[in-house]
Design an enzyme around this catalytic site. Structure first.
Site, PDB file in Angstrom:
ATOM      1  CG  HIS A  19     -50.853 -27.085  32.785  1.00  0.00           C
ATOM      2  ND1 HIS A  19     -50.096 -28.196  31.801  1.00  0.00           N
ATOM      3  CD2 HIS A  19     -50.566 -26.162  32.927  1.00  0.00           C
ATOM      4  CE1 HIS A  19     -48.973 -26.809  31.776  1.00  0.00           C
ATOM      5  NE2 HIS A  19     -49.028 -25.884  32.980  1.00  0.00           N
ATOM      6  CD  GLU A  20     -52.646 -23.587  34.721  1.00  0.00           C
ATOM      7  OE1 GLU A  20     -51.464 -22.854  35.454  1.00  0.00           O
ATOM      8  OE2 GLU A  20     -51.753 -22.764  33.577  1.00  0.00           O
TER       9      GLU A  20
HETATM   10 NI    NI Z   1     -47.541 -24.814  33.825  1.00  0.00          NI
END
Ligand code: NI
Length: 193
Positions: free
Chosen positions: A149-150
């Protein structure tokens, strides 16, 4: 130290590919790292990427709450401690296989929404620490999910773009009404992230 506003979906910086950091211990990068810590703490998230505070550089801050690791440890029979907030500079992720698993995600740049996102279950990561040391290791489950996600933020990608079934993109308030205790628990945990 500064708490910076978090950009929301639609801001052009969130669609850009971020630039690699060329030199880690510059005043600019040291200040960016402090601001990531301050902004993440103020927002109450578990991860934050530099583009989310308007800086198009390949730096992420992430953590894994001990209770999330503990829940997975019970399922897998492994002992997995939580991960304290950690900075990764110029991270590279290498999936261990094509196998993906679905899980709920929320994002500080997409407030009020939550979605079920397929992510690689296991991967290897490599990055630089703020001191310029090489950090590498294996991640699986929720840890692997947070990293994907990051790091997607560094490529101008928000989680809805990784979804394969947009019926599972919903307002968090609606998701909390899902009539399935297991889903409700997973949604609640994702919103705490
Ligand atoms: Ni995010």
């Amino acid at each position: 130290m500064a708490i910076r506003p978090i950009l929301r979906m639609g801001h052009p910086v969130l669609r850009q590919s971020a630039r690699p950091v060329e030199s880690v211990q510059t005043p600019e990068i040291i200040e960016l790292i402090k601001d990531l810590y301050d902004s993440m703490a103020a927002a109450g998230g578990i991860g934050l990427a530099a583009p989310q505070i308007g800086v198009p550089l390949r730096v992420v801050l992430y953590s894994v709450p001990a209770q999330r690791m503990a829940a997975e440890a019970t399922e897998s029979g492994l002992e997995l401690p939580g991960i304290a907030p950690t900075i990764l500079i110029n991270p590279i992720l290498s999936p261990a296989s094509d196998h993906k698993v679905d899980g709920w995600e929320a994002c500080l740049s997409v407030p009020g929404l939550i979605g079920r996102v397929p992510r690689y279950e296991k991967l290897r990561f490599r990055a630089l620490s703020p001191e310029g040391m090489i950090l590498e290791g294996d991640a699986q489950g929720f840890h692997a999910r947070v990293l994907q996600h990051e790091c997607d933020h560094l490529d101008g990608i928000l989680y809805p773009q990784q979804m394969t079934d947009l019926r599972w993109l919903m307002f968090a308030e609606e998701a909390q009404k899902l009539n399935d205790p297991k889903e409700t628990k997973a949604v609640t945990e994702a919103l705490e992230d």
